[in-house]
Design a protein around this motif. Sequence first.
Motif, mmCIF file in Angstrom:
data_model
loop_
_atom_site.group_PDB
_atom_site.id
_atom_site.type_symbol
_atom_site.label_atom_id
_atom_site.label_comp_id
_atom_site.label_asym_id
_atom_site.label_seq_id
_atom_site.Cartn_x
_atom_site.Cartn_y
_atom_site.Cartn_z
ATOM 1 N N HIS A 1 -15.624 28.818 -27.346
ATOM 2 C CA HIS A 1 -16.326 27.955 -28.294
ATOM 3 C C HIS A 1 -17.088 26.896 -27.511
ATOM 4 O O HIS A 1 -16.864 26.714 -26.312
ATOM 5 C CB HIS A 1 -15.340 27.306 -29.271
ATOM 6 N N ARG A 2 -17.976 26.232 -28.169
ATOM 7 C CA ARG A 2 -18.707 25.117 -27.561
ATOM 8 C C ARG A 2 -17.900 23.838 -27.776
ATOM 9 O O ARG A 2 -17.276 23.654 -28.813
ATOM 10 C CB ARG A 2 -20.086 24.951 -28.194
ATOM 11 N N GLY B 1 -20.463 26.501 -32.872
ATOM 12 C CA GLY B 1 -19.947 27.825 -33.164
ATOM 13 C C GLY B 1 -18.642 27.790 -33.925
ATOM 14 O O GLY B 1 -17.981 28.806 -34.075
ATOM 15 N N TRP B 2 -18.215 26.622 -34.386
ATOM 16 C CA TRP B 2 -16.980 26.504 -35.159
ATOM 17 C C TRP B 2 -17.205 26.896 -36.603
ATOM 18 O O TRP B 2 -16.306 27.341 -37.281
ATOM 19 C CB TRP B 2 -16.434 25.087 -35.107
ATOM 20 N N GLU C 1 -19.568 25.440 -22.953
ATOM 21 C CA GLU C 1 -18.776 26.543 -23.472
ATOM 22 C C GLU C 1 -17.413 26.533 -22.784
ATOM 23 O O GLU C 1 -17.321 26.463 -21.564
ATOM 24 C CB GLU C 1 -19.455 27.886 -23.231
#
Length: 151
Positions: free
Chosen positions: A107-108, A62-63, A78
């Motif tokens: 974020h992950r 998810g970055w 997460e």
Amino acid sequence: MAKEQPTAAQWQEIEERVMTLFSSVHLDCDGYLVRLMLQRVGKLRLGITVYVDGKFDLKWLGWVGDELSEEGRRFYQERTRSVYRGKRKKLARRALGKKAAEETVSHRHPYWESPQSLRRHLVANNEVIRLLSDEEAKRRREALLADEVAS
């Protein structure tokens, strides 16, 4: 579809093998080939890295981009933290209000620090988890490579 999980003895073996340097564990999680490996993630830190179908992609964390992927949800941790911390949080509370000062971002994370938390996450997010032998994992990797080259 009923859940299929490794036995307690198999989980114990997985946790022991994943906590050994230069050793990897291969799992079949709902059709994904998952490789767990203890690697150096910082100057003096080790972490369990997860490779899905033979690769690691920043999009899964998810970055990069706005859309969260299925791989990211299933296999990566997460983490959530406050946007404002410490003295800045007090200043933000005065300037912006309590609700804005308590804002968080998530974020992950690319690695796991504990095999037990990784296990809980895998069990919660995957129906079928199977421990693969080295030969079976090698065949699956070769099939993935052949599919990638063909397309």
